[in-house]
Design a protein around this motif. Structure first.
Motif, mmCIF file in Angstrom:
data_model
loop_
_atom_site.group_PDB
_atom_site.id
_atom_site.type_symbol
_atom_site.label_atom_id
_atom_site.label_comp_id
_atom_site.label_asym_id
_atom_site.label_seq_id
_atom_site.Cartn_x
_atom_site.Cartn_y
_atom_site.Cartn_z
ATOM 1 N N GLY A 266 0.598 -1.282 -0.076
ATOM 2 C CA GLY A 266 0.395 0.109 -0.256
ATOM 3 C C GLY A 266 1.063 0.923 0.156
ATOM 4 N N SER A 267 2.016 1.054 0.603
ATOM 5 C CA SER A 267 3.059 2.632 0.994
ATOM 6 C C SER A 267 3.856 2.898 -0.713
ATOM 7 C CB SER A 267 3.909 2.629 1.233
ATOM 8 O OG SER A 267 4.818 0.899 1.608
ATOM 9 N N ARG A 268 3.380 2.164 -1.580
ATOM 10 C CA ARG A 268 3.752 1.902 -2.972
ATOM 11 C C ARG A 268 2.682 3.026 -3.923
ATOM 12 N NH1 ARG A 268 7.634 -3.491 -3.752
ATOM 13 N NH2 ARG A 268 9.010 -2.979 -1.628
ATOM 14 N N LEU A 269 1.838 2.455 -3.671
ATOM 15 C CA LEU A 269 0.725 2.626 -4.417
ATOM 16 C C LEU A 269 0.057 4.842 -3.957
ATOM 17 C CD1 LEU A 269 -1.837 -0.226 -5.009
ATOM 18 C CD2 LEU A 269 0.312 0.085 -6.219
ATOM 19 N N PRO A 270 -0.090 5.043 -5.735
ATOM 20 C CA PRO A 270 -0.883 6.200 -4.761
ATOM 21 C C PRO A 270 -2.120 6.981 -4.480
ATOM 22 C CG PRO A 270 -0.234 6.267 -7.110
ATOM 23 C CD PRO A 270 -0.425 4.515 -6.846
ATOM 24 N N GLY A 271 -2.423 7.636 -3.419
ATOM 25 C CA GLY A 271 -3.822 7.671 -2.677
ATOM 26 C C GLY A 271 -5.047 7.381 -3.618
ATOM 27 N N GLU A 272 -4.974 8.080 -4.701
ATOM 28 C CA GLU A 272 -6.741 8.430 -5.835
ATOM 29 C C GLU A 272 -6.323 6.623 -6.339
ATOM 30 O OE1 GLU A 272 -4.106 10.551 -5.769
ATOM 31 O OE2 GLU A 272 -5.383 12.054 -5.493
ATOM 32 N N GLN A 273 -5.485 5.553 -6.392
ATOM 33 C CA GLN A 273 -5.483 4.215 -7.067
ATOM 34 C C GLN A 273 -6.133 3.558 -5.900
ATOM 35 O OE1 GLN A 273 -2.117 2.756 -8.859
ATOM 36 N NE2 GLN A 273 -1.553 4.953 -10.397
ATOM 37 N N LEU A 274 -4.943 4.217 -4.991
ATOM 38 C CA LEU A 274 -5.301 2.890 -3.669
ATOM 39 C C LEU A 274 -7.595 3.163 -3.388
ATOM 40 C CD1 LEU A 274 -3.199 3.154 -0.509
ATOM 41 C CD2 LEU A 274 -3.719 1.543 -2.075
ATOM 42 N N ARG A 275 -8.277 4.339 -3.646
ATOM 43 C CA ARG A 275 -9.438 4.319 -3.218
ATOM 44 C C ARG A 275 -10.003 4.322 -4.141
ATOM 45 N NH1 ARG A 275 -7.399 9.536 -1.502
ATOM 46 N NH2 ARG A 275 -8.223 10.650 -3.608
ATOM 47 N N VAL A 276 -10.392 3.676 -5.965
ATOM 48 C CA VAL A 276 -10.448 3.470 -6.715
ATOM 49 C C VAL A 276 -10.652 1.374 -6.347
ATOM 50 C CG1 VAL A 276 -10.221 2.403 -8.976
ATOM 51 C CG2 VAL A 276 -10.240 5.084 -8.562
ATOM 52 N N LEU A 277 -9.848 1.002 -5.675
ATOM 53 C CA LEU A 277 -9.937 -0.240 -5.608
ATOM 54 C C LEU A 277 -9.883 -0.607 -5.069
ATOM 55 C CD1 LEU A 277 -5.713 -1.079 -5.948
ATOM 56 C CD2 LEU A 277 -7.126 -1.734 -7.423
ATOM 57 N N LEU A 278 -10.774 0.334 -3.068
ATOM 58 C CA LEU A 278 -11.122 -0.362 -2.353
ATOM 59 C C LEU A 278 -12.951 -0.387 -2.329
ATOM 60 C CD1 LEU A 278 -11.581 -0.721 0.707
ATOM 61 C CD2 LEU A 278 -11.116 1.961 1.344
ATOM 62 N N ALA A 279 -13.254 1.117 -2.957
ATOM 63 C CA ALA A 279 -14.744 1.566 -3.638
ATOM 64 C C ALA A 279 -15.006 0.219 -4.140
ATOM 65 C CB ALA A 279 -14.706 2.466 -4.730
ATOM 66 N N LEU A 280 -14.244 -0.523 -5.364
ATOM 67 C CA LEU A 280 -14.699 -1.354 -6.668
ATOM 68 C C LEU A 280 -14.988 -2.686 -5.649
ATOM 69 C CD1 LEU A 280 -12.228 -1.194 -9.614
ATOM 70 C CD2 LEU A 280 -14.367 -0.626 -9.337
ATOM 71 N N MET A 281 -13.967 -3.172 -4.610
ATOM 72 C CA MET A 281 -14.234 -4.653 -3.829
ATOM 73 C C MET A 281 -15.218 -4.080 -2.605
ATOM 74 S SD MET A 281 -10.233 -5.359 -1.998
ATOM 75 C CE MET A 281 -10.350 -3.798 -1.279
ATOM 76 N N VAL A 282 -16.081 -2.828 -2.333
ATOM 77 C CA VAL A 282 -16.855 -2.561 -1.459
ATOM 78 C C VAL A 282 -18.201 -2.341 -2.318
ATOM 79 C CG1 VAL A 282 -18.396 -0.336 -0.509
ATOM 80 C CG2 VAL A 282 -16.120 -0.848 -0.320
ATOM 81 N N LEU A 283 -17.964 -2.097 -4.315
ATOM 82 C CA LEU A 283 -19.851 -2.714 -4.320
ATOM 83 C C LEU A 283 -19.997 -3.683 -4.774
ATOM 84 C CD1 LEU A 283 -18.745 0.557 -6.757
ATOM 85 C CD2 LEU A 283 -20.564 0.306 -5.233
ATOM 86 N N ALA A 284 -18.751 -4.859 -5.101
ATOM 87 C CA ALA A 284 -18.270 -5.835 -5.327
ATOM 88 C C ALA A 284 -19.196 -6.705 -4.520
ATOM 89 C CB ALA A 284 -17.377 -6.263 -5.513
ATOM 90 N N MET A 285 -18.878 -6.979 -3.069
ATOM 91 C CA MET A 285 -19.711 -7.298 -2.264
ATOM 92 C C MET A 285 -21.255 -6.956 -1.893
ATOM 93 S SD MET A 285 -19.200 -10.371 0.341
ATOM 94 C CE MET A 285 -17.208 -9.854 0.036
ATOM 95 N N CYS A 286 -21.666 -5.845 -2.174
ATOM 96 C CA CYS A 286 -22.684 -4.820 -1.884
ATOM 97 C C CYS A 286 -23.067 -5.683 -3.260
ATOM 98 C CB CYS A 286 -22.779 -3.292 -1.676
ATOM 99 S SG CYS A 286 -24.246 -3.040 -2.155
ATOM 100 N N VAL A 287 -23.132 -6.367 -3.864
ATOM 101 C CA VAL A 287 -23.684 -6.909 -5.376
ATOM 102 C C VAL A 287 -24.329 -8.262 -4.458
ATOM 103 C CG1 VAL A 287 -23.951 -7.797 -7.691
ATOM 104 C CG2 VAL A 287 -23.451 -4.991 -7.327
ATOM 105 N N LYS A 288 -23.073 -8.748 -4.089
ATOM 106 C CA LYS A 288 -23.238 -10.298 -3.843
ATOM 107 C C LYS A 288 -24.168 -10.215 -2.655
ATOM 108 C CE LYS A 288 -22.510 -14.612 -2.909
ATOM 109 N NZ LYS A 288 -22.905 -15.291 -4.060
ATOM 110 N N LEU A 289 -24.083 -9.557 -1.755
ATOM 111 C CA LEU A 289 -25.135 -9.489 -0.746
ATOM 112 C C LEU A 289 -26.604 -8.996 -1.243
ATOM 113 C CD1 LEU A 289 -22.656 -7.342 2.699
ATOM 114 C CD2 LEU A 289 -23.821 -10.043 2.088
#
Length: 308
Positions: A266-289
């Protein structure tokens, strides 16, 4: 190899549990979240009762968040003063949340409420984070330069006009303690009701509401999550008897290792890219539930008990 879980009253493959713990620990260290928004639904999917999954996952988050916080602290990415303010609110929220879970178990509605809360919170937060992060990346690319922070530390918004202001040198802020306490209370409630550390709420709130630098947000989030989940675990074990120690120990053993690796990546990735990846995981789990709530179950009849 299967192992019997006494509180959950089911048998689960131990290698599957170790793998899940390692993955969630990795995400915890990488994104500054407890990982419960992924682990709790996954545990329910493999047959763990929702009430047990919520309480036990809070226990597992203790290991991954503390491990990740220590790794971030060594890198100077923890605002301890801000973390303590958030923790004060988190304690209040945790106490209230555990009482709500107790009431829901007594009336037999805890499973439904947990799932509905997950779908609602994940859809809102995931959508907001994804849209904002994608827009930030697009603007930076059009400008022909590397993506920079969405805001500058010290920039002002309505939060800065509230009373009871305090200086936070590590985050370069001078703001009211009211918003951090409010965020802490919300995170404490989520920790008790959803079995999550609340990082997927706290991380965007710290970035967009409190205007903290992204690098400091990750470590400070993990710092607060660790203490809140310790309290939530104790309260759930004493009042609701829903913490499966065997399951928690298995998840912890691999989560600690995963958190250390995640912090490095995580320390090697830009903040914006980290937030995009986190958002995609959150949405994927939301769809599944959400699909699980509306899809026709394989068994049309089931038995469920509310209390003891």
């Amino acid at each position: 190899m299967s192992i019997y879980l006494p509180i959950a009253e089911v048998s689960v493959n131990i290698y599957l549990l170790l793998g899940l713990g390692g993955i969630v620990g990795f995400l915890s260290g990488m994104f500054g979240v407890g990982g419960g928004f992924l682990m709790t639904p996954l545990l329910m999917m493999i047959g763990i009762p929702p009430a047990v999954a919520v309480a036990t996952e809070a226990n597992q988050i203790v290991a991954s968040s503390v491990s990740g916080a220590l790794a971030q602290y060594r890198r100077g990415n923890v605002d301890v003063k801000m973390g303590l303010i958030l923790l004060a609110g988190g304690i209040v929220g945790s106490v209230i949340g555990v009482q709500i879970v107790k009431i829901l178990r007594e009336i037999g509605q805890v499973d439904l409420v947990i799932k509905l809360t997950y779908v609602t919170m994940l859809s809102i937060i995931g959508s907001m984070m994804f849209i904002e992060s994608v827009n930030a990346i697009r603007k930076s690319r059009k400008a022909g330069k590397k993506a920079g922070p969405v805001r500058k530390p010290g920039s002002h918004n309505w939060v800065h006009g509230l009373p009871f202001r305090m200086r936070f040198p590590r985050s370069k802020l001078y703001i009211s303690i009211i918003p951090p306490i409010g965020v802490g209370i919300l995170v404490g409630l989520l920790a008790a009701i959803m079995g999550v550390g609340g990082g997927f709420i706290m991380v965007p709130a710290m970035i967009y509401l409190l205007r903290m630098p992204t690098g400091v947000v990750v470590g400070t989030s993990l710092f607060q999550i660790g203490f809140v989940t310790i309290l939530t675990t104790i309260l759930n074990a004493v009042q609701n008897q829903t913490v499966d120690v065997v399951l928690a120990l298995i998840l912890m053993s691999s989560a600690v290792i995963g958190a250390q690796l995640g912090a490095r990546v995580g320390s090697r990735l830009p903040g914006e890219q980290l937030r995009v990846l986190l958002a995609l995981m959150v949405l994927a789990m939301c769809v599944k539930l959400a699909w699980g709530l509306v899809a026709t179950p394989e068994e049309l009849f089931s038995f469920a008990g509310g209390g003891e």
